[in-house]
Motif scaffolding. Structure first.
Motif, PDB file in Angstrom:
ATOM      1  N   ASP A 115       0.806  -1.215   0.000  1.00 25.65           N
ATOM      2  CA  ASP A 115       0.000   0.000   0.000  1.00 25.65           C
ATOM      3  C   ASP A 115       0.845   1.274   0.000  1.00 25.65           C
ATOM      4  O   ASP A 115       0.491   2.265  -0.656  1.00 25.65           O
ATOM      5  N   THR A 116       1.955   1.275   0.739  1.00 21.97           N
ATOM      6  CA  THR A 116       2.767   2.487   0.846  1.00 21.97           C
ATOM      7  C   THR A 116       3.319   2.908  -0.509  1.00 21.97           C
ATOM      8  O   THR A 116       3.262   4.084  -0.892  1.00 21.97           O
ATOM      9  N   VAL A 117       3.838   1.941  -1.271  1.00 24.55           N
ATOM     10  CA  VAL A 117       4.408   2.245  -2.580  1.00 24.55           C
ATOM     11  C   VAL A 117       3.315   2.631  -3.568  1.00 24.55           C
ATOM     12  O   VAL A 117       3.459   3.578  -4.348  1.00 24.55           O
ATOM     13  N   LYS A 118       2.199   1.918  -3.535  1.00 23.15           N
ATOM     14  CA  LYS A 118       1.095   2.236  -4.456  1.00 23.15           C
ATOM     15  C   LYS A 118       0.510   3.618  -4.170  1.00 23.15           C
ATOM     16  O   LYS A 118       0.129   4.348  -5.093  1.00 23.15           O
ATOM     17  N   ALA A 119       0.448   3.989  -2.881  1.00 18.90           N
ATOM     18  CA  ALA A 119      -0.048   5.326  -2.528  1.00 18.90           C
ATOM     19  C   ALA A 119       0.896   6.400  -3.035  1.00 18.90           C
ATOM     20  O   ALA A 119       0.467   7.450  -3.526  1.00 18.90           O
ATOM     21  N   ALA A 120       2.192   6.155  -2.929  1.00 17.64           N
ATOM     22  CA  ALA A 120       3.175   7.106  -3.445  1.00 17.64           C
ATOM     23  C   ALA A 120       3.063   7.220  -4.968  1.00 17.64           C
ATOM     24  O   ALA A 120       3.203   8.311  -5.539  1.00 17.64           O
ATOM     25  N   PHE A 121       2.794   6.093  -5.632  1.00 19.10           N
ATOM     26  CA  PHE A 121       2.605   6.094  -7.087  1.00 19.10           C
ATOM     27  C   PHE A 121       1.359   6.907  -7.451  1.00 19.10           C
ATOM     28  O   PHE A 121       1.364   7.676  -8.418  1.00 19.10           O
ATOM     29  N   TYR A 122       0.284   6.733  -6.683  1.00  9.59           N
ATOM     30  CA  TYR A 122      -0.942   7.513  -6.918  1.00  9.59           C
ATOM     31  C   TYR A 122      -0.637   9.010  -6.814  1.00  9.59           C
ATOM     32  O   TYR A 122      -1.086   9.810  -7.654  1.00  9.59           O
ATOM     33  N   ASP A 123       0.127   9.397  -5.796  1.00  2.67           N
ATOM     34  CA  ASP A 123       0.481  10.813  -5.627  1.00  2.67           C
ATOM     35  C   ASP A 123       1.313  11.313  -6.808  1.00  2.67           C
ATOM     36  O   ASP A 123       1.179  12.470  -7.223  1.00  2.67           O
ATOM     37  N   ALA A 124       2.187  10.447  -7.340  1.00  2.00           N
ATOM     38  CA  ALA A 124       2.975  10.827  -8.509  1.00  2.00           C
ATOM     39  C   ALA A 124       2.082  11.011  -9.739  1.00  2.00           C
ATOM     40  O   ALA A 124       2.293  11.924 -10.540  1.00  2.00           O
TER      41      ALA A 124
END
Length: 461
Positions: free
Chosen positions: A437-446
């Motif tokens: 989830d942490t990496v996917k959330a960062a990807f969403y923000d990108a």
């Protein structure tokens, strides 16, 4: 405190998997005797993440800051945490990261509680200093890593991923080996079925030539070769084969190419001779000609004894440089959270602790979990639309690279793909699928930053 109260009569009626799980827990009672719950912990802050899971800095009411490694929920069986903690306890040494016990609570299901290393790693130190540490400190680091490896081999373990980001530093810049996700018992005590599982994970710049075939079986000489490359990196402050593709590095290593030793001799050449000779022996093409760590430690101990009187001045020099770099970086933080790196350089693998000169803002996990899960679910649900509609994939990869979520070799692999769709599929395969989830959330923000119109068109907000 963990207890070993397994009911042996009940165990006779359990399934074999349940019995194995209980046996592992019972064995762990003898090793990791301390259990950590939510009542003793607070201020969870993300400090690193990757395919292995996420590492948090957490305040313990008695120990101060500790590091807790929480695996991804889909990264393996429930017993994996116990098995890794078991291995770490068996490896216990003054030159190996200390494991305190097991976390079990409501924040996450479970994790491994370890000592927190404020000074980061050799890799982050190199980044902050923009080069190698002063020679006396560099030699002490080399000696301490060799001593740690000598201990691991003496208790029949391999590290199998020895590199600068996996050597952590305490407040006085003493080295401790870490990140044993790739560690394994040496083949001398493995069964044939265990050996045949094969694979050579890790960082390919540190692999010996014989390790590239898929049927390679790890042995002690693998670690010795990696130590030789690591020694070169410590003395030069550089990354071996920087920016080069996997296939090219494999090809050249098999032909006998090694890092340029002349870069180790630019200053104080006469003091480098023994260390240069040692590293070239360690990375010899023939595994049988590489020294054992007992011999390596004898050499590093001798060289360190000659340079020992300069340690105090070396540490003061490093502290002064770090203070200067931190002051510069603080003035730049409104523009970027990325650590200063050479032009066109791509950072190494995610490290357990951030660089001193560019610590990431601490994220309060308790208030972010819901938002992270929502963003991660959107990324999973809209995977195919994102793959087809994203225009500037490398901008997203670069955004994740800055915060240590895209590994160096992954960056190169994605960049080499011809179409945007292929680049995005590779990003999903290598980073997002395993990152949680942490990496996917960062990807969403990108996506929100670089592809706002596309994100809005597929239902993002």
């Amino acid at each position: 405190m963990m207890t070993s109260g397994t009911n042996l009569f009940q165990a006779e009626n359990d399934t074999s998997d349940t019995v194995e799980h209980k046996n592992i827990q019972q064995e762990m009672a003898l090793l990791c005797t301390e259990m950590f719950g939510d009542k003793d912990l607070g201020k969870w802050c993300v400090i690193g993440s990757g395919g292995f899971g996420t590492v948090y800095r957490v305040r313990h009411k008695e120990r101060g800051f500790v590091a807790i490694k929480v695996p991804q929920q889909n990264s393996g069986p429930h017993d994996a945490v116990y098995k890794e903690a078991d291995c770490l306890k068996k490896m216990s040494s003054q030159f190996v990261l200390t494991v305190f016990g097991i976390y079990q609570g409501n924040q996450f299901q479970q994790g491994i509680v370890m000592e927190f290393m404020e000074r980061g790693s050799i890799h982050t130190l190199q980044m902050d200093l923009r080069g190698p540490p002063p020679l006396p400190l560099a030699i002490r680091l080399a000696h301490q890593v060799a001593s740690g490896m000598q201990h691991l081999h003496s208790v029949n373990f391999l590290h199998h991923d020895l590199k600068p980001s996996n050597v952590l530093l305490d407040d006085d810049f003493n080295a401790k080996l870490a990140d044993f996700g790739l560690s394994r018992v040496t083949t001398s005590v493995l069964s044939n079925s265990q050996q045949s599982r094969g694979g050579t994970p890790g960082t390919y710049q540190y692999w010996p030539p014989e390790a590239f075939p898929l049927n390679y079986k790890a042995v002690r000489s693998f670690d010795v070769y990696s130590y030789g490359i690591l020694l070169w990196s410590i003395l030069t402050g550089k990354e071996p084969y920087e920016g080069k593709e996997f296939s090219l590095v494999e090809f050249r290593i098999k032909l006998g190419d090694r890092p340029d030793v002349s870069l180790c001799q630019k200053e104080e050449k006469e003091k480098m001779t023994e260390m240069v000779e040692l590293m070239t022996r360690c990375w010899d093409e023939e595994p049988s000609k590489r020294p054992h760590f007992d011999e390596i430690v004898a050499v590093t101990e001798h060289v360190f004894s000659v340079n020992k009187d300069g340690i105090g001045a070396a540490i003061q020099e490093v502290l002064s440089k770090l203070e200067q770099e931190q002051s510069k970086s603080s003035g730049q933080l409104p523009q970027t959270n990325a650590a200063p790196t050479p032009e066109n350089a791509v950072p190494n693998d995610t490290v357990d602790h951030p660089p001193l000169a560019a610590k990431q803002p601490c994220v309060d996990v308790g208030t972010k979990n819901v938002a992270e899960k929502d963003k991660a679910k959107f990324v999973d649900d809209m995977r195919e639309d994102i793959i087809q509609e994203t225009k500037d994939v490398m901008a997203l990869v670069e955004e994740l690279r800055k915060i240590g979520m895209v590994h160096k070799e992954t960056y190169s692999t994605i960049k080499a793909k011809e179409t945007n769709q292929d680049k995005m599929r590779e990003l999903f395969r290598q980073t997002l699928r395993a990152g949680g989830d942490t990496v996917k959330a960062a990807f969403y923000d990108a996506l929100k930053k670089h592809e706002p119109s596309m994100l809005n068109s597929i239902g993002g907000s």
